[in-house]
Each structure stands twice: as structure tokens, then as C-alpha cells.
Design a protein around this motif. Structure first.
Motif: not given
Length: 233
Positions: A14, A39-42, A44, A50, A52
Motif C-alpha cells: 500500500n 487495511d486493504p482500503k489503504s 490506492t 487490494p 487484506q
């Protein structure tokens, strides 16, 4: 192996060096690139998948291996830098460093090796450090030295499965981790290019900066060459 059409997984994908690996693998035509992070939301990077993954958590590692069974190139990049002093620091800090920098790559490699084998073979790329040959970093150096030794053992163990293993060694880089220290820093994109070139060439080790090449070449010298402060004692 070729990066083109490979399925790549990068731990710590990430940010920093890991993000540079994700970007370069995509640019080289990888069929899929998993950017693994706690945190796969991180994640970009456009085009990345992404995923986890906490390399210190066996259940998280197992879940990631189940979700990404098409991997052919594993990049063990996730790391921390505690650099605990062996005499004065809390032993828990030493253990925390080893959990991420040694046991993390071990757990992830063990989890993904069966899939890489089933996919016809591939490669494991371990991101190490010049600190694996230097003692000034306390627990960080010890963990990287252990990773170097493990990488050499894994190379022998995985060869019969048609899985190559490359160890990348580099000093300070221009990343969030490296920015805490003074001194010349290597462009992480340059490290990534050398590392992936090494994978494609089947190199056992990639020495990504002049400092690493110098220290690697000094290992056969007397200890006071690496540690001049010992000569005065």
C-alpha cells in the motif's frame, strides 16, 4: 521467470517500496497484482487488487493464501524498524521486530508455496537489507540477518518445486521508513527495477546500491574493517 503475465503478490503493497513494486509489476505487464496490506482500503494504486493481509497473523495469512491461489511471484516486502537495543530495550520490542521481519516472510512463504507449485512454479522475492550484514541496528539487523539465512535455506528447499528465490539488499531508501535516518538514500523505484530484473534473470541476490555491494564484499575481512571502533579496544 518473466513479470509479464505473472500473478504477483506484494506484502505491504500500500505504500513506500511495496507500492513501487505494485506499480512496476503492472507496468511490466503482470496479469494481476495483489497489493496486500493490513487495511486493504489503504491501497490506492490503479489496477491493483487490494488484499487484506497481516503477516504476523497466521489466520490472516491462511485467508490470503486461499483468496489468492493464482500467485506465481511472491514479494515479501512488509517490514518494520524497531532497532531495539539488546541490553536496554524491552524484549517485547525485539520479538515484535522478528514477528514481522522474520516470521512474517516465513509464514507467508509457507502458505503460498503450495499454490505457486500448483501453478507451475514461480519465484519468491525477499526484501532484505544491508543491515543483514551489519550489527549496528540491534534487533533490526538481527532480524534481517535471520531473514538472509532463511532465504538461503528456502532457495534450496524450493528449487525442486521450480520456485526460485532472490534476496534484495539495500541501505537507506527514500521512503517513510528511511526518512527517519540521515544519509544518502536510494530511489525505491530504482531498487524495484533492479529487483524485478533480478527475478527475471534468476539471480540469487540483488545488491541494489553501492553501500550494499561494498559491505557484501567486506564480509571476508577482519571484523575491525566493518567495525573500526573495535580496533581501538
Amino acid at each position: 521467470m518473466k513479470i509479464e503475465n505473472a500473478v504477483v503478490l506484494v506484502t505491504g503493497g500500500n505504500r513506500g517500496l511495496g507500492k513501487a513494486f505494485v506499480t512496476e509489476a503492472l507496468a511490466r505487464g503482470a496479469r494481476k497484482v495483489y497489493a496486500a496490506a493490513r487495511d486493504p482500503k489503504s491501497v490506492t494504486t490503479p489496477g491493483a487488487e487490494p488484499l487484506q493481509l497481516d503477516v504476523t497473523d497466521p489466520e490472516s495469512v491462511a485467508a490470503a493464501a486461499n483468496a489468492a491461489g493464482d500467485v506465481t511471484l511472491l514479494v515479501n516486502n512488509a517490514a518494520i524498524s524497531v532497532a531495539a537495543n539488546f541490553l536496554d530495550s524491552d524484549v517485547a520490542d525485539v520479538r515484535r521486530e522478528f514477528e514481522t521481519n522474520f516470521y512474517g516472510p516465513l509464514l507467508v512463504t509457507r502458505a503460498f508455496a503450495p499454490a505457486i507449485t500448483a501453478n507451475g512454479g514461480g519465484h519468491v522475492l525477499n526484501i532484505n537489507s544491508v543491515a543483514s550484514w551489519l550489527a549496528q541496528g540491534g534487533s533490526y539487523s538481527a532480524g534481517k540477518a535471520a531473514l538472509w539465512s532463511m532465504t538461503n535455506s528456502l532457495r534450496l528447499d524450493l528449487a525442486p518445486r521450480n520456485i526460485g528465490v532472490t534476496s534484495v539488499h539495500v541501505g537507506l531508501m527514500d521512503t517513510d521508513m528511511g526518512n527517519r535516518y540521515d544519509g544518502p538514500k536510494t530511489d525505491p523505484q530504482d531498487v524495484v527495477r533492479q529487483a524485478l530484473d533480478g527475478v527475471e534473470a534468476g539471480a540469487f541476490e540483488v545488491l541494489a546500491d553501492e553501500f550494499s555491494r561494498h559491505i557484501r564484499g567486506s564480509l571476508s575481512a577482519d571484523l575491525d574493517v566493518l567495525y573500526p571502533e573495535l580496533a581501538a579496544q
